[in-house]
Design a protein around this motif. Sequence first.
Motif, mmCIF file in Angstrom:
data_model
loop_
_atom_site.group_PDB
_atom_site.id
_atom_site.type_symbol
_atom_site.label_atom_id
_atom_site.label_comp_id
_atom_site.label_asym_id
_atom_site.label_seq_id
_atom_site.Cartn_x
_atom_site.Cartn_y
_atom_site.Cartn_z
ATOM 1 N N ASP A 157 -1.856 -1.196 -3.850
ATOM 2 C CA ASP A 157 -3.031 -0.411 -3.452
ATOM 3 C C ASP A 157 -2.551 0.997 -3.138
ATOM 4 O O ASP A 157 -1.604 1.171 -2.371
ATOM 5 C CB ASP A 157 -3.695 -1.032 -2.219
ATOM 6 C CG ASP A 157 -4.845 -0.177 -1.705
ATOM 7 O OD1 ASP A 157 -5.770 0.092 -2.482
ATOM 8 O OD2 ASP A 157 -4.795 0.231 -0.525
ATOM 9 N N ILE A 158 -3.173 1.988 -3.748
ATOM 10 C CA ILE A 158 -2.780 3.371 -3.509
ATOM 11 C C ILE A 158 -3.832 4.058 -2.651
ATOM 12 O O ILE A 158 -5.000 4.142 -3.017
ATOM 13 C CB ILE A 158 -2.586 4.142 -4.829
ATOM 14 C CG1 ILE A 158 -1.410 3.537 -5.623
ATOM 15 C CG2 ILE A 158 -2.329 5.624 -4.554
ATOM 16 C CD1 ILE A 158 -1.131 4.229 -6.936
ATOM 17 N N GLU A 159 -3.393 4.518 -1.504
ATOM 18 C CA GLU A 159 -4.241 5.325 -0.622
ATOM 19 C C GLU A 159 -3.890 6.776 -0.919
ATOM 20 O O GLU A 159 -2.799 7.245 -0.570
ATOM 21 C CB GLU A 159 -3.962 4.984 0.836
ATOM 22 C CG GLU A 159 -4.898 5.660 1.822
ATOM 23 C CD GLU A 159 -4.640 5.247 3.264
ATOM 24 O OE1 GLU A 159 -5.329 5.780 4.148
ATOM 25 O OE2 GLU A 159 -3.745 4.412 3.495
ATOM 26 N N PHE A 160 -4.785 7.480 -1.603
ATOM 27 C CA PHE A 160 -4.444 8.794 -2.138
ATOM 28 C C PHE A 160 -5.138 9.909 -1.371
ATOM 29 O O PHE A 160 -6.303 9.792 -0.994
ATOM 30 C CB PHE A 160 -4.818 8.890 -3.619
ATOM 31 C CG PHE A 160 -3.997 9.893 -4.367
ATOM 32 C CD1 PHE A 160 -2.792 9.531 -4.932
ATOM 33 C CD2 PHE A 160 -4.416 11.211 -4.471
ATOM 34 C CE1 PHE A 160 -2.009 10.469 -5.600
ATOM 35 C CE2 PHE A 160 -3.651 12.150 -5.122
ATOM 36 C CZ PHE A 160 -2.435 11.778 -5.691
ATOM 37 N N PHE A 161 -4.397 10.998 -1.180
ATOM 38 C CA PHE A 161 -4.913 12.154 -0.444
ATOM 39 C C PHE A 161 -4.844 13.391 -1.346
ATOM 40 O O PHE A 161 -3.761 13.901 -1.638
ATOM 41 C CB PHE A 161 -4.094 12.381 0.826
ATOM 42 C CG PHE A 161 -4.050 11.183 1.730
ATOM 43 C CD1 PHE A 161 -5.097 10.910 2.603
ATOM 44 C CD2 PHE A 161 -2.970 10.300 1.684
ATOM 45 C CE1 PHE A 161 -5.068 9.794 3.432
ATOM 46 C CE2 PHE A 161 -2.930 9.186 2.505
ATOM 47 C CZ PHE A 161 -3.977 8.922 3.383
ATOM 48 N N THR B 198 0.856 -1.184 0.000
ATOM 49 C CA THR B 198 0.000 0.000 0.000
ATOM 50 C C THR B 198 0.888 1.228 0.000
ATOM 51 O O THR B 198 1.795 1.355 0.826
ATOM 52 C CB THR B 198 -0.919 0.024 1.240
ATOM 53 O OG1 THR B 198 -1.797 -1.106 1.201
ATOM 54 C CG2 THR B 198 -1.743 1.304 1.265
ATOM 55 N N ARG C 16 0.917 5.332 0.275
ATOM 56 C CA ARG C 16 0.171 6.525 0.690
ATOM 57 C C ARG C 16 0.783 7.734 -0.033
ATOM 58 O O ARG C 16 1.944 8.067 0.195
ATOM 59 C CB ARG C 16 0.244 6.697 2.196
ATOM 60 C CG ARG C 16 -0.416 5.563 2.986
ATOM 61 C CD ARG C 16 0.116 5.517 4.407
ATOM 62 N NE ARG C 16 1.560 5.274 4.415
ATOM 63 C CZ ARG C 16 2.346 5.459 5.474
ATOM 64 N NH1 ARG C 16 1.840 5.922 6.603
ATOM 65 N NH2 ARG C 16 3.642 5.192 5.402
ATOM 66 N N GLN D 54 -6.397 10.388 -10.798
ATOM 67 C CA GLN D 54 -7.230 9.218 -10.530
ATOM 68 C C GLN D 54 -7.006 8.135 -11.570
ATOM 69 O O GLN D 54 -6.996 6.944 -11.258
ATOM 70 C CB GLN D 54 -8.703 9.611 -10.478
ATOM 71 C CG GLN D 54 -9.631 8.481 -10.030
ATOM 72 C CD GLN D 54 -9.290 7.964 -8.654
ATOM 73 O OE1 GLN D 54 -9.346 8.715 -7.668
ATOM 74 N NE2 GLN D 54 -8.929 6.691 -8.556
ATOM 75 N N GLN E 218 0.197 11.847 -1.526
ATOM 76 C CA GLN E 218 -0.568 13.092 -1.450
ATOM 77 C C GLN E 218 -0.203 14.022 -2.601
ATOM 78 O O GLN E 218 0.951 14.096 -3.017
ATOM 79 C CB GLN E 218 -0.286 13.822 -0.129
ATOM 80 C CG GLN E 218 -0.962 15.208 -0.054
ATOM 81 C CD GLN E 218 -0.802 15.896 1.281
ATOM 82 O OE1 GLN E 218 -1.474 15.543 2.244
ATOM 83 N NE2 GLN E 218 0.088 16.891 1.355
ATOM 84 N N GLU F 240 -3.082 0.233 -10.041
ATOM 85 C CA GLU F 240 -3.772 -0.848 -9.332
ATOM 86 C C GLU F 240 -4.193 -1.954 -10.286
ATOM 87 O O GLU F 240 -4.077 -3.145 -9.965
ATOM 88 C CB GLU F 240 -4.980 -0.275 -8.583
ATOM 89 C CG GLU F 240 -4.560 0.643 -7.430
ATOM 90 C CD GLU F 240 -5.727 1.214 -6.644
ATOM 91 O OE1 GLU F 240 -5.491 1.684 -5.517
ATOM 92 O OE2 GLU F 240 -6.867 1.196 -7.149
#
Length: 338
Positions: free
Chosen positions: A59-63, A26, A28, A44, A30, A51
């Motif tokens: 998995d990209i947890e994007f802010f 994963t 993270r 996006q 920003q 992915e």
Amino acid sequence: MSYSKLLGSAALAVVIAGSAMAQEVTLRIQNHYAPESVSGQLTQQFIDDVELMSGGEIDIEFFFSSSVVATVETFDAAANGILDCDMTGGAYQTGKNPAFQFVGDIMGGYDTPYQQLSWLYYGGGLEAAQELYNTYGMQLIGWWIYGQESMSSSRPLAGPDDLKDWKFRSPPGLETEIFAELGASPIVMDFTEIFTALETGIIDGADASSLANNVGLGLYDIVKHATYPGFHSMPSDHLACNKTVWDGLSDKHKRIIETAMQKLALQTALYSERANAEAAAKLTAEGVTLYDWSAEDRAAFRKGAQAAWEGWAEKTPEARALVDSHKAYLGQLGLIAD
């Protein structure tokens, strides 16, 4: 058990074992763009590409909109492990080393995103920049460049004379010096503060982003003047990751991210060109005045900006190395005289 069944079972075991050994990670990340902006939408697509191509292993947890830390703090947050990657831009890190100006926003240099990307991939730029990033525990993965920016204003910006006493949001770094020399009053503030500052009259205008991105930010709901096509600034937004995190990825995952990044670079340049043209037509119809500076005014700005490079080049050896690299490549392209 038959021989064929035995082979089938063995093959299934290999598949299961391979799946079990597949690296899952994963990341993270920003950036400073709103998700509804042009750059936000393209971001996006980058996330979806990584992915999908990784089969869900990444998995990209994007802010978006600098929702974890301030824009200028994103780089340090990644270097320190609060985030894994920074997707803002190198120009926000000039306080660490002035050399970051020349991997973030060269100002008065290249005409098109394609020329600037060419320096990175075929002009020795990536190797030169990587030394700088690695010094701070980060790995530069790639750039995405949407083209020349447009300045937005509550008053006319027809030429250099209109810059006198013009209070505007500026990113930190070289730009503040260039525009102050031209008589403007640059105010460094976070990207996310621009809308409120314009709305309350703290600033007269802003150097925020491309025309289309500025529409997405809602700037022309407040101010009714803009420069277009732009000429003063063509920032290179980057993807830079914590070097320990990056080194820990498999070669497969690195290649997927690098490939998706190059796709993002191309899509950003192509899509933004169209989106800016559409935004210009829409804004003109809505009564926003667009100012296309004359060739003479543009040339005067470029000359001043390129002269300012030399002062920054003397600040650190890394800055000198990058300025010399750009000048050599710009000379090859015929954009500056030897």
